[in-house]
Scaffold this active site. Structure first.
Site, short mmCIF file in Angstrom:
data_model
loop_
_atom_site.label_atom_id
_atom_site.label_comp_id
_atom_site.label_asym_id
_atom_site.label_seq_id
_atom_site.Cartn_x
_atom_site.Cartn_y
_atom_site.Cartn_z
N LYS A 38 48.02 5.64 -19.41
CA LYS A 38 47.49 4.17 -19.50
C LYS A 38 48.23 3.54 -20.93
O LYS A 38 49.08 4.27 -21.52
CB LYS A 38 46.00 4.21 -19.96
CG LYS A 38 45.53 4.77 -21.12
CD LYS A 38 44.01 4.97 -21.25
CE LYS A 38 43.67 5.77 -22.21
NZ LYS A 38 42.18 6.24 -22.59
N ARG A 136 30.28 3.13 -22.42
CA ARG A 136 31.31 1.99 -21.95
C ARG A 136 31.26 1.99 -20.51
O ARG A 136 31.01 0.67 -20.12
CB ARG A 136 32.67 2.58 -22.35
CG ARG A 136 33.59 1.58 -22.52
CD ARG A 136 34.83 2.32 -22.98
NE ARG A 136 35.40 3.41 -22.27
CZ ARG A 136 36.70 4.05 -22.90
NH1 ARG A 136 37.22 3.75 -23.88
NH2 ARG A 136 36.90 5.04 -21.82
N TYR A 265 56.23 -12.51 -48.62
CA TYR A 265 55.42 -13.44 -48.39
C TYR A 265 54.19 -13.10 -49.35
O TYR A 265 53.72 -12.01 -49.53
CB TYR A 265 54.54 -13.51 -47.26
CG TYR A 265 55.42 -14.24 -46.12
CD1 TYR A 265 56.02 -15.32 -46.30
CD2 TYR A 265 55.78 -13.46 -44.77
CE1 TYR A 265 56.96 -16.17 -45.28
CE2 TYR A 265 56.47 -13.87 -43.83
CZ TYR A 265 57.01 -15.31 -44.20
OH TYR A 265 57.90 -15.92 -43.11
C1 LIG Z 1 41.89 7.52 -22.46
C2 LIG Z 1 41.40 8.40 -21.41
C3 LIG Z 1 41.79 9.92 -21.46
C4 LIG Z 1 42.82 10.33 -22.03
O1 LIG Z 1 41.99 10.68 -23.60
P1 LIG Z 1 43.26 11.32 -24.38
O2 LIG Z 1 42.20 11.53 -25.63
O3 LIG Z 1 44.23 10.32 -25.00
O4 LIG Z 1 43.64 12.62 -23.95
C5 LIG Z 1 41.01 10.75 -20.39
N1 LIG Z 1 39.88 9.97 -19.55
C6 LIG Z 1 39.47 8.83 -19.66
C7 LIG Z 1 38.57 8.10 -18.95
C8 LIG Z 1 40.13 7.98 -20.76
O5 LIG Z 1 39.81 6.49 -20.80
#
Ligand SMILES: *Cc1c(COP(=O)(O)O)cnc(C)c1O
Length: 372
Positions: A38, A136, A265
């Site tokens: 992702k 979530r 800045y």
């Molecule tokens: C992001 C995510 C993962 C991977 O998580 P990591 O901690 O980066 O390995 C796995 N399952 C879901 C549902 C996620 O949102």
């Protein structure tokens, strides 16, 4: 519009990535491996990384947005692609058209997906998301039976899997994680008793893949760790991983300033002696966070140079006073090895009071990626 000279570059080491995926493949010897890529593969580029993950043994890919899934399909990826986030029912047609595997936890989405699938004469795989405590997405265990009574029979859907996502595994809170795991398994059993079966059960991301063999179930879903960083330092000995990304640039200018010169800045950095300061063409507009101002370090000639003053959108000033022979055009390493020293994404995360995921995934598209 490409320039042949682009000083700020993220080098992506595909061999290191492949090595990491193969290690997780071994960890998953009794289960499927979903490579979670992702957020543009945590900043590494979803298409080349997705293809490499499959070559290295990943069975499936996981993304969050429909757009990421479509882009992988348009680039020839044929393995199952999971959408790990909820999607809007307005996106159902795209999900079905591109054969993406949605996470379902509302009857509205289940009905839209089924309807679109039937329109195209398809039956599409979906996974039921159970909320065991992250709060979530997902349906609660208590709602699960009545949810399945309403939706399990929709004829456009094939309920291929069921899953949950833990809230506190990275923190090593095993009491909470085991409670969530047990609740998940109990929900799966209760559903099975009522005739609702889901062949692929999955729960674990990187941390579970590395630390809790007993919670792998039918599939593991590592993400961040595939890019070379265990989520937590305590996992260092449990699996060897190689950092995949090296971020580098070149010094755009090197200038001398007398004592008591305010720099940048707000002038919140003031030279305390004769100092040599260099400008690096990377800033918070590239995803190099402003919170690194006056805190972070970069490598020049294998030595550490501290950030001087506030990071701007496109530039960062560093102090190279104590590094001999620094010249305009010299290579500067922001993440990665140079000479005998290395700055890890974990170290950068520490300066930002954040986690590795944010350091890597924040890198903007305008930072050119070069694949080796
Ligand atoms: C992001 C995510 C993962 C991977 O998580 P990591 O901690 O980066 O390995 C796995 N399952 C879901 C549902 C996620 O949102």
């Amino acid at each position: 519009m490409t320039s042949s000279f682009s000083p700020t570059v993220a080098e992506i080491d595909l061999e290191a990535f492949r090595y990491n995926v193969e290690n997780f493949s071994q960890l998953a010897s009794n289960s499927l491996l979903m490579a979670v890529i992702k957020t543009d593969a945590y900043g590494h580029g979803a298409v080349p990384i997705g293809k490499e993950a499959i070559k290295a043994g990943a069975d499936r890919l996981g993304v969050t947005s429909v757009e990421e899934g479509i882009s992988l399909r348009e680039n020839g990826v044929e393995v199952p692609i999971h959408l790990l986030s909820a999607v809007f029912s307005e996106q159902a047609a795209d999900v079905v058209k591109h054969d993406l595997t949605a996470s379902v936890s509302t009857s509205k989405l289940a009905e839209s997906l089924s309807k679109e699938a039937l329109t195209l004469g398809k039956k599409i795989p979906v996974h039921l998301k159970i909320d065991t405590g992250l709060h979530r997405f997902g349906i609660t265990p208590a709602e699960s039976i009545s949810f399945c009574r309403d939706t399990y029979g929709l004829s456009g859907l094939e309920w291929e899997g069921i899953y949950t996502h833990f809230s506190s595994a990275d923190e090593g809170n095993w009491e909470t994680t085991e409670r969530q795991f047990d609740l998940f398994l109990k929900t799966v059993m209760d559903l099975k008793r009522d005739g609702f079966e889901f062949p692929i059960r999955h729960a674990g991301a990187s941390t579970i893949a590395i630390e809790r063999n007993d919670m792998h179930l039918d599939m593991i879903r590592p993400g961040a760790a595939l890019f070379g960083y265990q989520p937590e330092a305590r996992q260092k000995e449990l699996v060897t991983l190689k950092p995949v990304l090296r971020l580098k640039s070149r010094l755009l200018s090197v200038r001398e300033f007398p004592p008591n010169t305010p720099v940048g800045y707000g002038g919140n950095y003031v030279t305390d002696r004769n100092q040599r300061l260099a400008v690096v063409p990377i800033g918070h507009g590239d995803g190099y966070q402003r919170s690194l101002s006056n805190k972070g370090e970069m490598l020049v000639n294998g030595k550490r140079a501290k950030i001087a003053g506030t990071i701007s959108l496109d530039q960062t000033i560093i102090d190279v006073t104590d590094i001999p022979d620094v010249r305009e055009g010299d290579e500067v390493v922001i993440i990665g090895r140079q000479g005998d020293d290395a700055i890890t994404a974990r170290e950068v995360a520490g300066w930002m009071d954040s986690i590795v995921d944010e350091v890597l995934a924040s890198l903007m598209g305008r930072v050119r990626r070069i694949y080796h």
